[in-house]
Scaffold this active site. Structure first.
Site, PDB file in Angstrom:
ATOM      1  CB  SER A  59     -17.450  23.196 -39.487  1.00 25.91           C
ATOM      2  OG  SER A  59     -17.475  24.556 -39.811  1.00 25.91           O
ATOM      3  CG  ASP A  87     -17.861  26.754 -43.374  1.00 23.97           C
ATOM      4  OD1 ASP A  87     -18.983  27.059 -43.832  1.00 23.97           O
ATOM      5  OD2 ASP A  87     -17.691  26.398 -42.199  1.00 23.97           O
ATOM      6  CG  ASP A 133     -20.965  23.879 -41.714  1.00 26.76           C
ATOM      7  OD1 ASP A 133     -19.886  24.424 -42.015  1.00 26.76           O
ATOM      8  OD2 ASP A 133     -21.489  24.004 -40.588  1.00 26.76           O
ATOM      9  CG  ASP A 187     -21.297  27.514 -40.191  1.00 29.13           C
ATOM     10  OD1 ASP A 187     -20.314  27.359 -40.954  1.00 29.13           O
ATOM     11  OD2 ASP A 187     -21.343  27.061 -39.027  1.00 29.13           O
TER      12      ASP A 187
HETATM   13 MG    MG Z   1     -18.967  25.824 -40.667  1.00 27.10          MG
END
Ligand code: MG
Length: 456
Positions: free
Chosen positions: A104, A246, A248, A250
């Protein structure tokens, strides 16, 4: 100093070349596969797997895949995709679970293995404890020579994700506005799919850091101090709005048309503002999320269900209460029509639709919501000290409304504060929010006194 390998409900996180190696990843994959096969022994099961853009992703993916197939589970390789993409695809493909190779927003030296179950949500604490036990005890159920899993590739993950997001907004009306949009994907997994979505929405896109190289161009957490350069890009290009993700994808942070960072808390608030113009119902948010969403829901006759911190807790509450919107104040927006998972693409689409429907700029819309002064802090504390701090806070703030499902959240008329133990670090986190800085400072000082009395 050697950092411990972190194993929490959402998976494993460690340092590549240090405590997170191919053999560890393979055994973790095997533990997950064994868990899934034990629960459904008669069925042929599959797991979807994807990676963010970190260079170590391929190595971990291969290792986890070896573990899963060795346990008799088929693996569907989605390639380099976002975390929400894996959550959506695994449900569409009828998989028993999903794995995302990502750390992340953490720096490049980290990577992680995030687990999802068939509903697209991270395991509950009970289930996570069972997987952890299998891993530590090496209680693996290996398949025999004919039972090993197969590996196939699927290249439809982005298309599936975009179709789901487009289905919740009115693409034609947004496209008619011809928005000019800046995008910073921090060279993570979000660039490709997000540029495609924005093109579908008729936007002119000024993308920076949109190559999925994993060479993060700045500290990858989308906070104000890390997005100073991006704010300058937004100002220089004169765009309508800036979106930052960010690695990834999300989490979503928004920069207004003046190049001002308006804060991750507004991602959920603005998305909720759009949803509650259309729908009635309830929302869900974790205990550390701003009161803005309560104000928005209340005006629409709805309420906000508060949950412990952790995406899985919010997503589970949303499913249980059939919430129309939810998420976390760190820029994590969840719309169940797309999936029970934080999704920056959902946030982008809902905010653009709100701008379209109202004809207002993002700074005007944020101004209408109003805002609070929020302060976040953390300090080291031992296990015993943590409990004493919470006990002392309960006495100090005895007049407040208390929610103690995750540390203690105290709600006052003029603000709130949340003190909790971090799931991933030996620290306590403190979040304070109030209408003005002086009131926020009053609560910050009160917590500091409790901390100093117990830890010094
Ligand atoms: Mg993330």
């Amino acid at each position: 100093m050697t950092e411990p390998l972190i194993i929490s409900v959402s998976g494993m996180r460690g340092i590549i070349g240090g405590n997170l190696t191919a053999s560890i990843a393979s055994e973790y994959g095997c533990a997950f596969g064994t868990f899934l096969r034990t629960a459904r022994p008669q069925e042929r099961l599959s797991v979807s797997i994807g990676t963010d853009s970190r260079p170590s992703g391929q190595m971990l993916k291969s290792a986890v895949t070896a573990g899963l197939t060795g346990a008799g589970v088929d693996v569907i390789d989605l390639g380099l995709v976002t975390t929400p993409c894996v959550g959506i695809s695994l449900r569409e493909l009828g998989c028993a679970g999903g794995v995302v190779i990502t750390a992340s927003h953490n720096p490049i030296r980290y990577n992680g293995i995030k687990l999802l179950l068939s509903n697209g949500i991270a395991p509950s604490p009970d289930v996570a404890a069972k997987i952890k036990k299998l891993f530590f005890e090496k209680s693996f159920g290996f398949a025999d020579s004919t039972g090993c899993g197969k590996v196939t590739s699927d290249e439809m993950a982005d298309d599936r994700h975009i179709a789901k997001v487009l289905a919740i907004i009115d693409k034609e009306t947004i496209a008619a506005r011809k928005f000019r949009v800046a995008l910073d994907s921090v060279n993570g997994a979000g660039g490709r799919v997000t540029k495609t979505l924005l093109a579908e929405l008729g936007c002119e896109v000024f993308a920076v850091n949109d190559e999925p190289t994993g060479q993060f161009s700045h500290n990858p957490e989308p906070t104000t101090e890390n997005l100073a350069d991006f704010c300058r890009v937004v100002r220089a290009e004169g765009v309508d709005i800036g979106f930052a993700q960010d690695p990834d994808a999300d989490r979503l942070a928004i920069v207004d048309e003046n190049g001002g960072y308006i804060g991750e808390e507004y991602s959920l608030a603005l998305a909720a503002q759009y949803i509650f113009r259309q729908k009635t119902g309830d929302a869900a948010a974790n205990l550390s999320t701003s009161r803005m969403i309560d104000d928005i829901a209340r005006k629409a006759g709805g309420r906000v269900i508060r949950t412990p911190v952790g995406e899985a807790n919010v997503a589970s509450a949303m499913l249980e209460h059939d919430c129309v919107i939810g998420g976390e104040g760190n820029g994590g927006v969840i719309d169940l029509r797309v999936g029970p998972i934080r999704d920056s693409l959902v946030g982008i689409a809902l905010v653009l639709q709100l701008m379209t429907d109202t004809g207002k700029s993002v700074s005007e819309l944020a101004g209408e919501i109003g805002g609070y002064c929020m302060s976040k802090d953390k300090f080291p504390a031992g296990q015993d000290q943590k409990q004493r701090i919470l006990d002392s806070a309960k006495t100090t703030f005895a007049g407040a409304k208390l929610n103690n499902t995750d540390g203690c959240r105290f709600d006052f008329d003029d603000g709130w504060l949340h003190i909790r133990s971090s799931n991933t670090e030996p620290v306590m986190r403190v979040i304070v929010e109030a209408k003005d800085q002086a009131t926020a400072q009053k609560y910050i000082d009160a917590v500091a006194k409790i901390r100093d009395d117990i830890t010094s």
